[in-house]
Design a protein around this motif. Structure first.
Motif, short mmCIF file in Angstrom:
data_model
loop_
_atom_site.label_atom_id
_atom_site.label_comp_id
_atom_site.label_asym_id
_atom_site.label_seq_id
_atom_site.Cartn_x
_atom_site.Cartn_y
_atom_site.Cartn_z
N LEU A 211 -19.98 -12.59 54.45
CA LEU A 211 -19.06 -11.94 55.38
C LEU A 211 -19.80 -11.58 56.67
CD1 LEU A 211 -17.40 -9.53 52.81
CD2 LEU A 211 -16.37 -11.62 53.74
N THR A 212 -19.02 -11.26 57.70
CA THR A 212 -19.56 -10.82 58.98
C THR A 212 -19.00 -9.45 59.30
OG1 THR A 212 -19.70 -13.11 59.77
CG2 THR A 212 -19.79 -11.36 61.44
N ARG A 213 -19.88 -8.52 59.59
CA ARG A 213 -19.45 -7.15 59.84
C ARG A 213 -18.57 -7.08 61.08
NH1 ARG A 213 -17.17 -3.31 59.96
NH2 ARG A 213 -17.85 -1.20 60.47
N GLY A 214 -17.38 -6.47 60.89
CA GLY A 214 -16.43 -6.27 61.98
C GLY A 214 -15.30 -7.26 61.98
N SER A 215 -15.50 -8.43 61.35
CA SER A 215 -14.42 -9.43 61.33
C SER A 215 -13.92 -9.70 59.92
CB SER A 215 -14.91 -10.73 61.99
OG SER A 215 -16.01 -11.26 61.27
N GLU A 216 -14.50 -9.05 58.91
CA GLU A 216 -14.07 -9.30 57.54
C GLU A 216 -12.81 -8.50 57.22
OE1 GLU A 216 -16.11 -7.05 58.54
OE2 GLU A 216 -17.22 -6.03 56.94
N ALA A 217 -12.00 -9.04 56.30
CA ALA A 217 -10.81 -8.32 55.84
C ALA A 217 -11.26 -7.26 54.83
CB ALA A 217 -9.82 -9.29 55.19
N SER A 218 -10.80 -6.03 54.99
CA SER A 218 -11.26 -4.94 54.12
C SER A 218 -10.89 -5.19 52.66
CB SER A 218 -10.69 -3.61 54.60
OG SER A 218 -9.27 -3.65 54.62
N SER A 219 -9.70 -5.80 52.44
CA SER A 219 -9.29 -6.05 51.06
C SER A 219 -10.19 -7.10 50.41
CB SER A 219 -7.83 -6.53 51.03
OG SER A 219 -7.66 -7.69 51.81
N ARG A 220 -10.56 -8.16 51.16
CA ARG A 220 -11.45 -9.19 50.63
C ARG A 220 -12.82 -8.59 50.33
NH1 ARG A 220 -13.42 -14.71 53.83
NH2 ARG A 220 -15.24 -15.12 52.48
N ARG A 221 -13.32 -7.77 51.23
CA ARG A 221 -14.62 -7.14 51.02
C ARG A 221 -14.62 -6.27 49.77
NH1 ARG A 221 -16.35 -3.30 55.77
NH2 ARG A 221 -14.52 -2.21 54.99
N LEU A 222 -13.56 -5.47 49.60
CA LEU A 222 -13.48 -4.59 48.43
C LEU A 222 -13.38 -5.39 47.14
CD1 LEU A 222 -13.37 -1.63 47.60
CD2 LEU A 222 -10.88 -1.73 47.78
N ASP A 223 -12.58 -6.46 47.14
CA ASP A 223 -12.47 -7.31 45.95
C ASP A 223 -13.82 -7.92 45.59
OD1 ASP A 223 -9.82 -6.78 45.70
OD2 ASP A 223 -9.13 -8.64 46.67
N SER A 224 -14.58 -8.35 46.59
CA SER A 224 -15.88 -8.96 46.34
C SER A 224 -16.86 -7.94 45.75
CB SER A 224 -16.46 -9.54 47.63
OG SER A 224 -15.63 -10.58 48.12
N ILE A 225 -16.81 -6.72 46.25
CA ILE A 225 -17.70 -5.67 45.72
C ILE A 225 -17.36 -5.36 44.27
CG2 ILE A 225 -18.34 -3.24 45.95
CD1 ILE A 225 -17.88 -3.56 48.99
N GLU A 226 -16.08 -5.23 43.97
CA GLU A 226 -15.67 -4.95 42.59
C GLU A 226 -16.06 -6.09 41.66
OE1 GLU A 226 -11.54 -4.16 43.04
OE2 GLU A 226 -11.83 -2.01 43.44
N SER A 227 -15.92 -7.34 42.15
CA SER A 227 -16.31 -8.49 41.35
C SER A 227 -17.82 -8.48 41.08
CB SER A 227 -15.91 -9.78 42.06
OG SER A 227 -16.32 -10.92 41.32
N ALA A 228 -18.61 -8.10 42.10
CA ALA A 228 -20.06 -8.04 41.92
C ALA A 228 -20.44 -7.01 40.86
CB ALA A 228 -20.73 -7.72 43.25
N PHE A 229 -19.81 -5.85 40.89
CA PHE A 229 -20.09 -4.82 39.88
C PHE A 229 -19.71 -5.32 38.48
CE2 PHE A 229 -20.11 -1.26 43.13
CZ PHE A 229 -21.38 -0.82 42.81
N ALA A 230 -18.55 -5.98 38.38
CA ALA A 230 -18.08 -6.45 37.08
C ALA A 230 -18.99 -7.54 36.51
CB ALA A 230 -16.64 -6.96 37.20
N ARG A 231 -19.37 -8.50 37.34
CA ARG A 231 -20.19 -9.61 36.86
C ARG A 231 -21.66 -9.19 36.69
NH1 ARG A 231 -17.89 -14.95 38.30
NH2 ARG A 231 -15.78 -14.64 39.10
N GLY A 232 -22.10 -8.23 37.49
CA GLY A 232 -23.49 -7.78 37.42
C GLY A 232 -23.73 -6.66 36.44
N LEU A 233 -22.78 -6.41 35.56
CA LEU A 233 -22.92 -5.36 34.53
C LEU A 233 -23.26 -4.02 35.17
CD1 LEU A 233 -24.92 -7.39 31.85
CD2 LEU A 233 -22.44 -7.06 32.02
N GLY A 234 -22.50 -3.67 36.20
CA GLY A 234 -22.69 -2.39 36.86
C GLY A 234 -23.67 -2.40 38.00
N ARG A 235 -24.18 -3.59 38.38
CA ARG A 235 -25.11 -3.70 39.50
C ARG A 235 -24.51 -4.60 40.58
NH1 ARG A 235 -30.41 -5.99 36.79
NH2 ARG A 235 -28.81 -7.39 35.90
N ALA A 236 -24.71 -4.19 41.82
CA ALA A 236 -24.23 -5.00 42.95
C ALA A 236 -25.26 -4.91 44.07
CB ALA A 236 -22.87 -4.51 43.44
N ARG A 237 -25.31 -5.97 44.89
CA ARG A 237 -26.26 -6.00 46.00
C ARG A 237 -25.56 -6.40 47.29
NH1 ARG A 237 -31.50 -8.47 42.94
NH2 ARG A 237 -32.37 -6.46 42.34
#
Length: 466
Positions: A211-237
């Motif tokens: 993603l690029t800061r300032g032009s990303e869709a907030s909903s897409r960013r939030l979905d990606s973060i939640e997916s990272a936590f779910a797949r990373g067993l509680g860890r995200a980067r």
């Protein structure tokens, strides 16, 4: 004998050592009984006056109520007149309490402290001293929003790679999940471009989104973060590619600097009479029974030859001293110099030597004796050289490190309990002023301060809660 009608009249009292005693006692006066031991003072005060006054008072209640009240035997006397209901304050041993009981637990202040630390406590890493907070997607978003506009960044999750991991199978599994990129040793690679390289650092980052800061869709960013936590067993980067840096987030309480996990504050974690909270070394007592160097070497001005090591001067274990005297020249241990003049290295050797070094040290000597502690003489012998010492792990705080990592007002519960009642009241007054916005915490503080005030009012303000 007085003739005033406002009297307690005792006639023919025959209780214990009292042999037909007649006595008139004025009401509303301070009366003292004195006499030698065994003269019947307690028999008259407690077993006669109190027993009869309390017995008559209890008989005024219903049968149902009387079953819950203390019933005393009727004193042996010809007659007792004019006696009012009675109470007694006697000097006696209190109920036996557990070895973990303290002023804080008996007054229930400690119960309020456990709730207070569980609700208002902040976890601080015991190693680096930094706050340890569990992350959620909103915390990750707040961190990303500090990036300058136009910054390119990756949302990913870490994946540990073991030496025996099947990299081909892993690549196939990632492709089947719709993932196309990984980051290995700082380089972003496409999974389709070839076999996965084995990382030098032992782990890879699997990229969820770029993603690029300032032009990303907030909903897409939030979905990606939640997916990272779910797949990373509680860890995200979050990996900032424009200003190279990597931010790691944990859903649980984990210090990213030190790699230490911490438990969520729970009231049971702060109770040293609970297996969940008690220090595993001292089991919640704050002290342990250990060898006491001052007992083993009671007079350091003595030489080894003259018996500085007291356990080895006894007839049963004199052979250990003889063995030391025999090998001392070879081991360069001075046996004719005061023990206090031995170097730290020499003293350490006397305690920790093993047969491979040509001598059985004191620690091994006592350890072998402990294996025979089923024998009474051995237990008695061991007790002569031991004493209660502050627990080396919790330093007397009685609790696990996870509990002591939680702070309120900058202090852990051990240091709060170490305060006197006067000091604790001042501390909580200041803390209450900082927590005015939290009604639950204020309610707990009110209960705690109320009990502290009561103890202070009856003159116990100098005692510590522990």
């Amino acid at each position: 004998m007085a003739n005033d009608s406002r009297m307690i009249r005792l006639r023919g009292v025959r209780v214990h050592n009292l042999k037909g005693v007649d006595l008139d006692l004025p009401l509303h006066k301070f009366v003292a009984f004195s006499g030698v031991s065994g003269s019947g003072k307690s028999s008259l005060a407690f077993d006669t006056l109190y027993a009869e006054g309390q017995r008559r008072y209890v008989e005024t209640f219903s049968t149902y109520t009387r079953q819950f009240l203390e019933r005393l035997d009727k004193p042996d006397a010809d007659r007792i007149d004019g006696i009012p209901p009675a109470i007694a304050v006697a000097q006696r041993s209190g109920g036996r309490r557990a070895g973990r009981s303290t002023i804080g637990t008996v007054s229930e202040i400690h119960d309020h402290l456990t709730l207070l630390f569980a609700r208002a406590g902040r976890v601080v890493c015991s190693n680096c001293g930094k706050p340890v907070e569990p992350a959620d997607p909103s915390a990750v978003v707040r961190a990303i929003e500090t990036f300058p506009d136009g910054s390119r960044y990756l949302i990913a999750f870490p994946l540990d790679i073991r030496p025996d991991s099947d990299l081909e199978g892993l690549a196939e599994a990632l492709r089947s999940d719709g993932l196309t990129r990984i980051r290995v040793d700082g380089q972003v690679l496409r999974i389709e471009d070839g076999p996965l390289p084995r990382p030098v650092a032992g782990g890879i980052d699997v990229v969820i989104d770029r993603l690029t800061r300032g032009s990303e869709a907030s909903s897409r960013r939030l979905d990606s973060i939640e997916s990272a936590f779910a797949r990373g067993l509680g860890r995200a980067r979050v990996i900032d590619e424009t200003n190279p840096r990597t931010l790691t987030f944990f859903r649980k309480r984990h210090c990213a600097n030190c790699g230490i996990d911490y438990a969520d504050p729970d009231p049971r974690l702060f109770r040293y009479n609970s297996p969940l909270g008690a220090c595993s070394t001292c089991e919640g007592y704050g002290s342990i029974v250990a060898l006491d160097p001052d007992r083993i070497i009671p007079d350091s001005s003595k030489t080894i030859h003259d018996g500085a090591i007291a356990p080895w001067t006894t007839p049963s274990y004199r052979e250990n001293l003889d063995e030391l005297l025999r090998v001392a020249p070879k081991l360069k241990i001075p046996v004719d110099s005061p023990f206090s003049e031995l170097s730290m290295t020499q003293v350490d050797f006397l305690y920790n030597a093993t047969p491979k070094q040509g001598f059985v040290g004191l620690n091994l000597f006592f350890k072998r004796l402990e294996s025979k502690a089923y024998k009474l003489p051995v237990r008695v012998f061991l007790s002569r050289w031991r004493s209660f010492q502050t627990c080396p792990d919790c330093q007397g705080a009685r609790l696990r490190p996870e509990a002591l990592a939680v702070r309120i007002g900058g202090l852990d519960i051990g240091r709060v309990s170490n305060k006197t009642i006067d000091e604790a009241r001042d501390f909580f007054d200041r803390f209450a002023a900082e927590e005015v916005a939290n009604p639950l915490v204020l309610r707990l503080l009110d209960q705690t301060r109320s009990r502290l005030e009561t103890l202070e009012r009856i003159g116990l303000g100098y005692l510590t809660l522990d």
